[in-house]
Write a protein that holds these residues in place. Structure first.
Motif, mmCIF file in Angstrom:
data_model
loop_
_atom_site.group_PDB
_atom_site.id
_atom_site.type_symbol
_atom_site.label_atom_id
_atom_site.label_comp_id
_atom_site.label_asym_id
_atom_site.label_seq_id
_atom_site.Cartn_x
_atom_site.Cartn_y
_atom_site.Cartn_z
ATOM 1 N N ILE A 182 0.852 -1.189 0.000
ATOM 2 C CA ILE A 182 0.000 0.000 0.000
ATOM 3 C C ILE A 182 0.892 1.245 0.000
ATOM 4 O O ILE A 182 1.920 1.284 0.676
ATOM 5 C CB ILE A 182 -1.012 -0.009 1.163
ATOM 6 C CG1 ILE A 182 -2.099 1.016 0.898
ATOM 7 C CG2 ILE A 182 -0.351 0.188 2.481
ATOM 8 C CD1 ILE A 182 -3.350 0.800 1.722
ATOM 9 N N ALA A 183 0.513 2.218 -0.758
ATOM 10 C CA ALA A 183 1.382 3.357 -1.069
ATOM 11 C C ALA A 183 1.978 4.038 0.152
ATOM 12 O O ALA A 183 3.163 4.309 0.185
ATOM 13 C CB ALA A 183 0.606 4.371 -1.904
ATOM 14 N N PHE A 184 1.222 4.307 1.156
ATOM 15 C CA PHE A 184 1.697 5.138 2.256
ATOM 16 C C PHE A 184 2.527 4.356 3.266
ATOM 17 O O PHE A 184 3.561 4.829 3.721
ATOM 18 C CB PHE A 184 0.506 5.819 2.936
ATOM 19 C CG PHE A 184 -0.304 6.611 1.965
ATOM 20 C CD1 PHE A 184 0.116 7.873 1.574
ATOM 21 C CD2 PHE A 184 -1.449 6.095 1.402
ATOM 22 C CE1 PHE A 184 -0.602 8.614 0.656
ATOM 23 C CE2 PHE A 184 -2.178 6.822 0.477
ATOM 24 C CZ PHE A 184 -1.757 8.083 0.098
ATOM 25 N N VAL A 185 2.110 3.180 3.605
ATOM 26 C CA VAL A 185 2.803 2.372 4.603
ATOM 27 C C VAL A 185 4.167 1.923 4.088
ATOM 28 O O VAL A 185 5.150 1.939 4.817
ATOM 29 C CB VAL A 185 1.946 1.151 5.022
ATOM 30 C CG1 VAL A 185 2.693 0.270 5.998
ATOM 31 C CG2 VAL A 185 0.623 1.613 5.606
ATOM 32 N N SER A 186 4.221 1.567 2.810
ATOM 33 C CA SER A 186 5.472 1.043 2.256
ATOM 34 C C SER A 186 6.594 2.077 2.247
ATOM 35 O O SER A 186 7.766 1.712 2.201
ATOM 36 C CB SER A 186 5.249 0.509 0.842
ATOM 37 O OG SER A 186 4.907 1.557 -0.036
ATOM 38 N N LEU A 187 6.249 3.353 2.306
ATOM 39 C CA LEU A 187 7.274 4.393 2.356
ATOM 40 C C LEU A 187 7.868 4.543 3.749
ATOM 41 O O LEU A 187 8.935 5.125 3.913
ATOM 42 C CB LEU A 187 6.688 5.734 1.909
ATOM 43 C CG LEU A 187 6.335 5.829 0.435
ATOM 44 C CD1 LEU A 187 5.590 7.121 0.149
ATOM 45 C CD2 LEU A 187 7.576 5.722 -0.424
ATOM 46 N N ILE A 188 7.164 4.032 4.755
ATOM 47 C CA ILE A 188 7.583 4.216 6.136
ATOM 48 C C ILE A 188 8.205 2.945 6.717
ATOM 49 O O ILE A 188 9.238 2.992 7.384
ATOM 50 C CB ILE A 188 6.375 4.635 7.006
ATOM 51 C CG1 ILE A 188 5.767 5.918 6.466
ATOM 52 C CG2 ILE A 188 6.781 4.810 8.453
ATOM 53 C CD1 ILE A 188 4.403 6.236 7.044
ATOM 54 N N LEU A 189 7.576 1.809 6.466
ATOM 55 C CA LEU A 189 8.011 0.558 7.093
ATOM 56 C C LEU A 189 8.430 -0.467 6.034
ATOM 57 O O LEU A 189 7.628 -0.832 5.183
ATOM 58 C CB LEU A 189 6.875 -0.022 7.942
ATOM 59 C CG LEU A 189 6.399 0.878 9.080
ATOM 60 C CD1 LEU A 189 5.141 0.314 9.707
ATOM 61 C CD2 LEU A 189 7.486 1.033 10.125
ATOM 62 N N PRO A 190 9.650 -0.947 6.098
ATOM 63 C CA PRO A 190 10.141 -1.922 5.115
ATOM 64 C C PRO A 190 9.756 -3.355 5.484
ATOM 65 O O PRO A 190 10.554 -4.097 6.049
ATOM 66 C CB PRO A 190 11.659 -1.713 5.163
ATOM 67 C CG PRO A 190 11.912 -1.282 6.576
ATOM 68 C CD PRO A 190 10.700 -0.492 7.002
ATOM 69 N N PHE A 191 8.548 -3.736 5.160
ATOM 70 C CA PHE A 191 8.073 -5.072 5.514
ATOM 71 C C PHE A 191 8.673 -6.175 4.651
ATOM 72 O O PHE A 191 8.589 -7.345 5.012
ATOM 73 C CB PHE A 191 6.548 -5.137 5.423
ATOM 74 C CG PHE A 191 5.834 -4.361 6.490
ATOM 75 C CD1 PHE A 191 6.326 -4.282 7.784
ATOM 76 C CD2 PHE A 191 4.650 -3.709 6.202
ATOM 77 C CE1 PHE A 191 5.663 -3.573 8.766
ATOM 78 C CE2 PHE A 191 3.977 -2.997 7.188
ATOM 79 C CZ PHE A 191 4.479 -2.926 8.466
ATOM 80 N N TRP A 192 9.264 -5.828 3.510
ATOM 81 C CA TRP A 192 9.796 -6.865 2.634
ATOM 82 C C TRP A 192 10.865 -7.698 3.343
ATOM 83 O O TRP A 192 10.960 -8.904 3.107
ATOM 84 C CB TRP A 192 10.330 -6.266 1.330
ATOM 85 C CG TRP A 192 11.566 -5.439 1.508
ATOM 86 C CD1 TRP A 192 11.634 -4.105 1.750
ATOM 87 C CD2 TRP A 192 12.905 -5.919 1.514
ATOM 88 N NE1 TRP A 192 12.935 -3.713 1.901
ATOM 89 C CE2 TRP A 192 13.739 -4.803 1.751
ATOM 90 C CE3 TRP A 192 13.484 -7.163 1.329
ATOM 91 C CZ2 TRP A 192 15.128 -4.915 1.816
ATOM 92 C CZ3 TRP A 192 14.869 -7.272 1.400
ATOM 93 C CH2 TRP A 192 15.673 -6.152 1.635
ATOM 94 N N GLY A 193 11.649 -7.078 4.209
ATOM 95 C CA GLY A 193 12.679 -7.817 4.938
ATOM 96 C C GLY A 193 12.089 -8.884 5.852
ATOM 97 O O GLY A 193 12.642 -9.976 5.995
ATOM 98 N N MET A 194 10.953 -8.561 6.461
ATOM 99 C CA MET A 194 10.280 -9.552 7.313
ATOM 100 C C MET A 194 9.752 -10.706 6.472
ATOM 101 O O MET A 194 9.781 -11.858 6.908
ATOM 102 C CB MET A 194 9.140 -8.886 8.084
ATOM 103 C CG MET A 194 9.617 -7.933 9.159
ATOM 104 S SD MET A 194 8.205 -7.263 10.054
ATOM 105 C CE MET A 194 8.594 -5.532 9.985
ATOM 106 N N LEU A 195 9.280 -10.400 5.263
ATOM 107 C CA LEU A 195 8.789 -11.460 4.385
ATOM 108 C C LEU A 195 9.928 -12.384 3.956
ATOM 109 O O LEU A 195 9.751 -13.607 3.897
ATOM 110 C CB LEU A 195 8.092 -10.853 3.163
ATOM 111 C CG LEU A 195 6.781 -10.133 3.472
ATOM 112 C CD1 LEU A 195 6.326 -9.311 2.283
ATOM 113 C CD2 LEU A 195 5.707 -11.127 3.879
#
Length: 180
Positions: free
Chosen positions: A34-47
């Motif tokens: 989602i556009a706004f969250v992805s700019l703040i929190l890097p969830f890809w590393g957790m995935l």
């Protein structure tokens, strides 16, 4: 707590609560897309870390893959509709307002690649946030968007999870060689 502490806690939670792994992964992939969250929190590393835990070929891998794919596709879908509704005004909303070059770069990228921008952009951090918004802003055909969105979501999730599995296996192999 730092972001790393939260990431470690979430990965530990998924490791110890297998039944919650798929919903957690769906939420992470949604947030990453989602556009706004992805700019703040890097969830890809957790995935990627969860991919290392699950391991390719395990029965749970396929469930995690589908959950990550659905979360990613839904995140882009929401971003597309936000762009469609707010148009160019979306650039004034925080955190996009802190990145004034992001939407113009996404627009140039989208104009160059068309529907392929959805697929390619998913693999590149800031573009992942901008391209679905731009697709909505320029009123891309909904069906073309969804076709590119869902296919790229399944590809992206697979690549992240398998990358995590490769890293996990490599670390295990090195530990074995070193006798750790």
């Amino acid at each position: 707590m730092s972001i790393q502490d939260y990431a470690d806690a979430l990965v530990t939670f998924v490791r110890t609560n297998e039944t919650w792994a798929a919903p957690a992964v769906l939420a992470l992939a949604f947030g990453e897309s989602i556009a706004f969250v992805s700019l703040i929190l890097p969830f890809w590393g957790m995935l990627v870390a969860i991919g290392a835990l699950v391991g390719f070929g395990e029965p749970q891998f396929w469930l995690i893959w589908v959950a990550a794919s659905v979360g990613a596709a839904l995140g882009d879908w929401v971003s597309f509709w936000i762009g469609r509704y707010f148009k160019e005004d979306v650039g004034r909303i925080w955190p996009l307002s802190r990145h004034p070059d992001l939407l113009p770069r996404g627009h140039v990228f989208f104009e160059r690649w068309g529907p392929w921008a959805i697929v390619i952009g998913r693999f590149f951090g800031p573009l992942r946030a901008a391209v679905p918004l731009v697709a909505g802003i320029v009123d891309m055909d909904r069906w073309k968007f969804q076709l590119a969105n869902w296919n790229s979501a399944f590809l992206w999730a697979f690549v992240l999870l398998v990358f995590g599995d490769i890293i996990g296996r490599s670390v295990g192999y090195v530990r074995h060689l070193m006798g750790w």
